[in-house]
Design an enzyme around this catalytic site. Sequence first.
Site, PDB file in Angstrom:
ATOM      1  N   THR A1128       0.578  -0.827  -0.299  1.00 37.58           N
ATOM      2  CA  THR A1128       0.174  -0.205  -0.214  1.00 37.58           C
ATOM      3  C   THR A1128       0.769   1.151   0.119  1.00 37.58           C
ATOM      4  OG1 THR A1128      -0.313  -0.195   2.618  1.00 37.58           O
ATOM      5  CG2 THR A1128      -2.065  -1.133   1.172  1.00 37.58           C
ATOM      6  N   CYS A1129       1.763   1.244   0.339  1.00 30.64           N
ATOM      7  CA  CYS A1129       2.713   2.066   0.250  1.00 30.64           C
ATOM      8  C   CYS A1129       3.232   2.482  -0.907  1.00 30.64           C
ATOM      9  CB  CYS A1129       4.145   2.344   1.612  1.00 30.64           C
ATOM     10  SG  CYS A1129       5.107   0.941   1.593  1.00 30.64           S
ATOM     11  N   TYR A1130       3.692   2.309  -2.059  1.00 28.46           N
ATOM     12  CA  TYR A1130       3.525   2.003  -3.442  1.00 28.46           C
ATOM     13  C   TYR A1130       2.430   1.930  -3.812  1.00 28.46           C
ATOM     14  CZ  TYR A1130       8.487   1.850  -1.219  1.00 28.46           C
ATOM     15  OH  TYR A1130       9.499   2.132  -0.797  1.00 28.46           O
TER      16      TYR A1130
END
Length: 1161
Positions: A1128-1130
């Site tokens: 989710t961070c990317y």
Amino acid sequence: MEELRKHQVSLRGASAREISRDALLEKVSLEREHRNYARKAASASIYIQKVWRSYNETRKVAIKFQDEWESLVKNPAEFMTGELISCSVLRPFIFFITCLSIRPQKILARELKCMQSCFGIILESINSTDSKKNICSLIVDTAEQRRTYQMQKLISLCSFILSECDTSPAGSRDIVVLTSLGLRLVVVLTDLKSWKIVNDDNIKEADAAVKNLVSFMGNCRSGLYASLRRYISRLDVCFSPKGKSIVQTDDKFLISASAVTIAIRPFSLTTYNMVDCSKFEVHSAAEQYCLYLLTIPWLTQRLPAVLLPALKHKSTLSPCLQLLLISKDEIVRKMSDIDQSSMDCSLNVVPPVGWALVNIIALTAGSENDFLHSGALNQGLQYASYAHVVIILADNLLAWLHNTGWNEKGNQNLEGNDEPYEPSVSMQENKTASVSLKTSFIDLFRPVSQQWHLKKLLEISKAYAHTYETKILPPNNLESLENLRLLDIAYFYSYMLRIFAAFNPMIGPLPLLNMLSFTPGFLGNLWGVLESSIFHGNRHTFGDASHSRSKVSGKKKQVIDKKLKQASNDGVSKWANVLQKLTGKSQVEVDFSDPADDDQVDEDAVDIWDVESLRHGPQGISKDMFCLLHLFCATYSHLLLVLDDIEFYEKQVPFTLEQQRRIASVLNTLVYNGLSYSVGQQNASLMDSAIRCLHLIYERDCRHQFCPPALWLSPARRSRPPIAVAARTHEVLSANIRTEDAVVGHSMGSVITSMPYVFPFQERVQMFREFISMDKVSRKMAGEISGPGSRSIEIVIRRGHIVEDGFRQLNSLGSRLKSSIHVSFVSECGLPEAGLDYGGLSKEFLTDISKAAFAPEYGLFSQTSTSDRLLIPNAAARFLENGIQMIEFLGRVVGKALYEGILLDYSFSHVFVQKLLGRYSFLDELSTLDPELYRNLMYVKHYDGDVEELCLDFTVTEESFGKRHVIELKPGGKDVCVTNANKMQYVHAMADYKLNRQILPFSNAFYRGLTDLISPSWLKLFNASEFNQLLSGGDHDIDVDDLRNNTRYTGGYSEGSRTVKLFWEVMNDFEPKERCMLLKFVTSCSRAPLLGFKYLQPSFTIHKVASDTPLWAAIGGSDVERLPSASTCYNTLKLPTYKRSSTLKAKLRYAINSNAGFELS
């Protein structure tokens, strides 16, 4: 020899020691001026000596006459005939009193005794029945003017004595006694019934003589009204009705009664015809009365109450009202020239025309009984004339306020003064006295704010409604001054609203608005006149909101919200020039491209909401329309504050929803064009009330829609500037950049600030992003951002203490939080997690910290009891350690997410967002916060029985951590029972507590944190619903085509890969809810970016996860068993190489419902 040659003139030219020609001419000219001055001074000296000698000689003669006169009056029996009194007593007396008292304007003790003796002799003579001894017989029996002249001089003398009279304890007792005696003499002289020698033979001559004296009293030569003004101005002001009701019997009362008697006596001679104003003979008494008595500050408060009926009688007021109507300009000009020296500071704060206005209101409408009852004192008074006079005087008072620099909010404009201004102590005291005087002045308008006053005027206007119902005529025809139209009433109360606002800045026109808004039928009548005038009788039906939406377009609702037609080329050029002037950039340097979608609203549907007659704003409407609109907007905006949704939507009072839409379109067009053409000070009152009313209608529509979206967009459809121009213009103005042409862009900045909704929502989102881009550029120019990775903030976050660690390391940064954050995570085991933060980890940090801190279990925020479960600050958070500071920190977290364009999957309560946007919440918004409490309050509001049966008081009970807290809604609220009389106060007090007071500390804290990163002016582009969309994304579905066009492929995938094609087929087959779940699985937010996936940061990515699967798995056999995972961070979906769509769909459904992401790998 040298000394002589110095002053010689050389014909060959000037040498160093010889005077030049120019110098000689100048010297001669100066000598000539000195000689002229000496001659004039000598002449003036001679003249002064002559005057002084004349005065001295006259004074000596007067003193001689006085000595002889005093000797003569010691034996009055010798001259008890009227002829002797006239020749031997009155004639010398008038001479020496004029020389010794009237001209020097002072009364000495000797002259005072002479006056008492003379007045006693004349009164005794008048009371004599013997015609030879009665001086009045001389006036009746002879046509000689000398006798009448003597009586006129006596009247002037008594007027002078009245002006010198001071009934206060500091005044002279002898002067008071003399004044009482002198006024008694004037009363007797001017009353035919007091003349003892009148009989049937001489009654006509006597009546003519008395009328002659009375006529003289009304003339300015008598000085009666000027003297009466000075006397009344010295009387004490009594604001207590009880004090005024006490009948006084002392000399002070007798003098006041006598003075009022002789002041109104000339009105018995006035003849006038109210129907035919041209035949009115302007009587001097009416003019003197208007100039000198009606302009006395607190006239009705200075005089005893028993004397007021004489002043307010129709025989006195009607000629004055008529005179003011006919000679209004001349009378008002003369009022401004009145000597103000004896009025202290009253006329410095309020001009004479203002006191005339309030005294006429007090005399005409001061008593409800006199004003309403046909048999009362003012029976027969033309109240239409009263209304017209009030309009004239109020208009002049407002003009005075404007000319003296006072605006209509009670503030003085200090233009051109950039230095800090610190008033002195004496100025502070003067200001305090001025405020006190204004407050007492505005209290005199109390009759105007009573409902019976308005109902009386409306009753009178009904008689002429059939003639003027559909017309707006200027009140300039003398023949129509006896008529009272609804337009006249609109002028009356429009001016009153502005006067109340100017002189009572604390509460403004609140009492007046309370009365106007709750008078049955008044608003409806106003709107009827406005509607006929604005739409010219065209009352076609627009239909309800749903019908209008289907009429506009056959597309979905979101198409309506997209941008309207691009601004015309002329509009683009206009605003491009504005920006060029403000920023100094050429048009080549500025990007005017508009990336919004090309979908457009049907322009024909938009046209019906753009009111043609208002396309030039207040500048393009008549004065009549101005007053009607101002009064309507001010009154209706006040009513909207207390109208609940049941009354507005179900009962539809005072207007139907169709009428509400027409009202909204009128105000929307008026305000937009008023701001676009720049608002002058003369239009400020209308614009302020129209903007306030429009905002209340718009906010109600935002909460429960009744207007089609096209209505709000309609005024700006052609002249709306490009986003870049609008955003940069707004920022330049917000930064208060002082440039020569800054005023050019004022209109556009005002539009964005006051009514941003004329821009489609997508354009405002782009404008918001433009603001942030400009802020980043300015920070870079200031050196805050000098290169990649510079000035970044390094933080270390433990997975199990993400909120505490974030608060400890970031809360103190304030606006520096705008810089990039580099996050290093520490696992649950205490080991640093591997990886570099290129933006993905900071996004993960923001989403994770908001998920933890906004969870109800954490205690800072709770969820509303409505179905959408929106977030609201928890009232118990104040008892938590660092509770308020934590909420302030969460404001910075939300601000950081908005600043970086990171979506958070949370929505706040509309009530809470209203506070962040700087708006006050009212009763109906309680339904979005606590529907049960709202229903209970509505039950109380509409309860038909006795509310005391419900056993309520003005308190609310809260429970936190097992303890109950009783909070009073007003001071002493626990001892105040809720009754039918105060139930409305209770309902609004309870709503105010829940909507405003309870959450105010938390909203203020959150606001402080949020505005460290996001400017308040940026936030005001949106309403509460739009703010939540800005924070958490668009609608609850995904545009698959948009997502596909903005997706990156890594690890070996490409757009033509088999698995990728299968993935998009599955996405199209998914339900909207499943697509949102997939988006949340990959990006941690279930909603798409408002401007499309082009603005998703980082971009949506599909990464290939290779797996050993035979090719024939596509037609049979086992497929890949591995589940898809996400980072989710990317914003990355790690997708195995599935061969069949059924497998891919099943695996995706399992993954998105497992509430996991990265760990699935």
